[in-house]
Write a protein that holds these residues in place. Structure first.
Motif, mmCIF file in Angstrom:
data_model
loop_
_atom_site.group_PDB
_atom_site.id
_atom_site.type_symbol
_atom_site.label_atom_id
_atom_site.label_comp_id
_atom_site.label_asym_id
_atom_site.label_seq_id
_atom_site.Cartn_x
_atom_site.Cartn_y
_atom_site.Cartn_z
ATOM 1 N N ALA A 191 13.366 5.477 -1.470
ATOM 2 C CA ALA A 191 13.644 6.735 -0.045
ATOM 3 C C ALA A 191 13.751 5.991 1.202
ATOM 4 O O ALA A 191 12.814 5.037 1.224
ATOM 5 N N ARG A 192 14.368 6.295 2.332
ATOM 6 C CA ARG A 192 13.811 6.125 3.561
ATOM 7 C C ARG A 192 13.345 6.786 4.187
ATOM 8 O O ARG A 192 13.924 7.754 4.810
ATOM 9 N N GLU A 193 12.152 6.769 5.574
ATOM 10 C CA GLU A 193 10.915 7.635 5.679
ATOM 11 C C GLU A 193 10.361 7.432 7.363
ATOM 12 O O GLU A 193 11.391 5.994 7.411
ATOM 13 N N ALA A 194 11.047 8.116 8.180
ATOM 14 C CA ALA A 194 10.151 8.479 9.570
ATOM 15 C C ALA A 194 8.782 7.090 9.504
ATOM 16 O O ALA A 194 7.752 7.508 8.005
ATOM 17 N N ALA A 195 8.461 6.352 9.841
ATOM 18 C CA ALA A 195 7.063 5.601 9.955
ATOM 19 C C ALA A 195 6.071 6.608 9.425
ATOM 20 O O ALA A 195 6.395 7.397 11.149
ATOM 21 N N LYS A 196 5.171 6.531 9.185
ATOM 22 C CA LYS A 196 3.430 7.433 9.292
ATOM 23 C C LYS A 196 3.015 7.065 10.761
ATOM 24 O O LYS A 196 3.009 5.726 11.348
ATOM 25 N N GLY A 197 3.086 7.852 11.518
ATOM 26 C CA GLY A 197 2.563 7.867 12.694
ATOM 27 C C GLY A 197 3.556 7.369 14.188
ATOM 28 O O GLY A 197 2.899 6.980 15.356
ATOM 29 N N ASN A 243 7.632 7.539 14.541
ATOM 30 C CA ASN A 243 8.712 8.338 14.283
ATOM 31 C C ASN A 243 10.132 7.284 14.597
ATOM 32 O O ASN A 243 11.154 7.528 14.521
ATOM 33 N N ARG A 244 9.716 6.155 15.207
ATOM 34 C CA ARG A 244 10.862 5.316 16.053
ATOM 35 C C ARG A 244 11.296 4.894 14.477
ATOM 36 O O ARG A 244 12.014 3.948 14.545
ATOM 37 N N GLY A 245 10.100 3.894 13.926
ATOM 38 C CA GLY A 245 9.994 3.076 12.840
ATOM 39 C C GLY A 245 10.842 4.139 11.422
ATOM 40 O O GLY A 245 10.219 5.341 11.465
ATOM 41 N N ALA A 246 11.474 3.025 10.821
ATOM 42 C CA ALA A 246 11.633 3.809 9.003
ATOM 43 C C ALA A 246 10.794 2.539 8.432
ATOM 44 O O ALA A 246 10.813 1.347 8.751
ATOM 45 N N GLU A 247 10.136 3.588 7.073
ATOM 46 C CA GLU A 247 9.894 2.398 5.767
ATOM 47 C C GLU A 247 10.997 3.143 4.386
ATOM 48 O O GLU A 247 11.269 3.923 4.754
ATOM 49 N N ALA A 248 10.638 1.973 3.535
ATOM 50 C CA ALA A 248 11.577 2.162 2.471
ATOM 51 C C ALA A 248 10.168 2.376 1.623
ATOM 52 O O ALA A 248 9.107 1.906 1.632
ATOM 53 N N VAL A 249 10.445 3.521 0.585
ATOM 54 C CA VAL A 249 9.032 4.516 -0.323
ATOM 55 C C VAL A 249 9.628 3.831 -1.596
ATOM 56 O O VAL A 249 10.724 3.773 -1.836
ATOM 57 N N LEU A 250 8.899 3.593 -1.960
ATOM 58 C CA LEU A 250 9.876 2.987 -3.632
ATOM 59 C C LEU A 250 9.408 3.925 -4.308
ATOM 60 O O LEU A 250 8.544 4.537 -4.368
ATOM 61 N N THR A 251 10.519 4.852 -5.075
ATOM 62 C CA THR A 251 10.327 6.156 -5.677
ATOM 63 C C THR A 251 10.427 5.625 -7.628
ATOM 64 O O THR A 251 10.120 4.551 -8.185
ATOM 65 N N ASP A 252 10.264 6.863 -7.705
ATOM 66 C CA ASP A 252 8.999 6.673 -9.332
ATOM 67 C C ASP A 252 10.811 5.930 -10.349
ATOM 68 O O ASP A 252 10.141 5.231 -11.003
ATOM 69 N N GLU A 253 12.041 6.439 -9.606
ATOM 70 C CA GLU A 253 12.877 5.584 -10.104
ATOM 71 C C GLU A 253 13.216 4.266 -9.901
ATOM 72 O O GLU A 253 12.953 3.512 -10.730
ATOM 73 N N PRO A 266 0.675 -1.062 -0.487
ATOM 74 C CA PRO A 266 0.312 0.346 -0.024
ATOM 75 C C PRO A 266 1.043 1.190 0.179
ATOM 76 O O PRO A 266 1.649 0.825 0.750
ATOM 77 N N GLU A 267 0.849 2.219 -0.599
ATOM 78 C CA GLU A 267 1.207 3.210 -0.743
ATOM 79 C C GLU A 267 3.073 3.214 -1.183
ATOM 80 O O GLU A 267 3.470 3.326 -1.093
ATOM 81 N N ARG A 268 3.046 2.464 -2.045
ATOM 82 C CA ARG A 268 4.452 1.488 -2.362
ATOM 83 C C ARG A 268 5.507 1.853 -1.098
ATOM 84 O O ARG A 268 6.481 2.626 -1.397
ATOM 85 N N ARG A 269 5.307 1.564 0.259
ATOM 86 C CA ARG A 269 6.460 1.771 1.540
ATOM 87 C C ARG A 269 6.150 1.041 2.273
ATOM 88 O O ARG A 269 4.744 0.055 2.013
ATOM 89 N N MET A 270 7.148 0.194 3.154
ATOM 90 C CA MET A 270 6.583 -0.447 4.323
ATOM 91 C C MET A 270 7.691 -0.337 5.067
ATOM 92 O O MET A 270 8.830 -0.335 5.023
#
Length: 161
Positions: free
Chosen positions: A91-97, A99-109, A57-61
């Motif tokens: 890209a790696r971003e703080a997990a939504k809701g 901030n202790r966890g990180a999510e990997a996000v698929l970029t357009d590239e 979902p949302e290309r992120r995990m």
């Protein structure tokens, strides 16, 4: 055939079957992974990560869930994601809701790299695996894989704390 209890030595037929299976699957995996790398410039690990993220979902995990999904240790995944991030595939971003966890996000590239690599990858799968088997053999291979997967899942469950 039910397992033979109490016997630890393998018969010649059992050993020959095991070796043929394991050596051929390793040779097949190496050939397909080599073609993926040479045809598209991404590794099999990259492909697994990109595919998993493309279906999320949302290309992120969460990184921990991604590691579980592809069967990697978290430290291995973390290093791999760092390399993919430098190449702009994720890209790696703080997990939504949280901030202790990180999510990997698929970029357009990353999405584009997955698309570009899929057609040649599927051609290699067809040429090196599917074209070698009759429909009956393909069904038997699937049955074998599903049987082994179920057996291994039962063993993991039996050893879980």
């Amino acid at each position: 055939m039910p397992p033979r209890k109490g016997r630890t030595a393998l018969t010649r037929a059992e050993l020959d079957s095991w070796r043929a299976f394991i050596e051929t699957t390793e040779e097949l995996r190496t050939a397909i992974e080599g073609r993926l790398q040479s045809d598209s410039g991404i590794s099999a690990g990259d492909y697994r990560v990109l595919l998993e993220l493309s279906e999320a979902p949302e290309r992120r995990m969460r990184s921990s869930h991604l590691a579980d999904a592809i069967g990697w240790e978290r430290s291995r995944l973390s290093h791999h994601l760092g390399r993919m991030e430098k190449r702009g595939l994720i890209a790696r971003e703080a997990a939504k809701g949280d901030n202790r966890g990180a999510e990997a996000v698929l970029t357009d590239e990353g999405r584009d790299a997955l698309r570009r690599s899929s057609v040649p990858h599927f051609h290699a799968i067809r040429e090196l695996f599917l074209d070698a088997l009759t429909p009956e053999q393909l069904a038997a291979a699937r049955d074998l894989a599903e049987t082994l997967s179920g057996h291994l899942a039962g063993k993991r469950g039996a050893t879980a704390p």
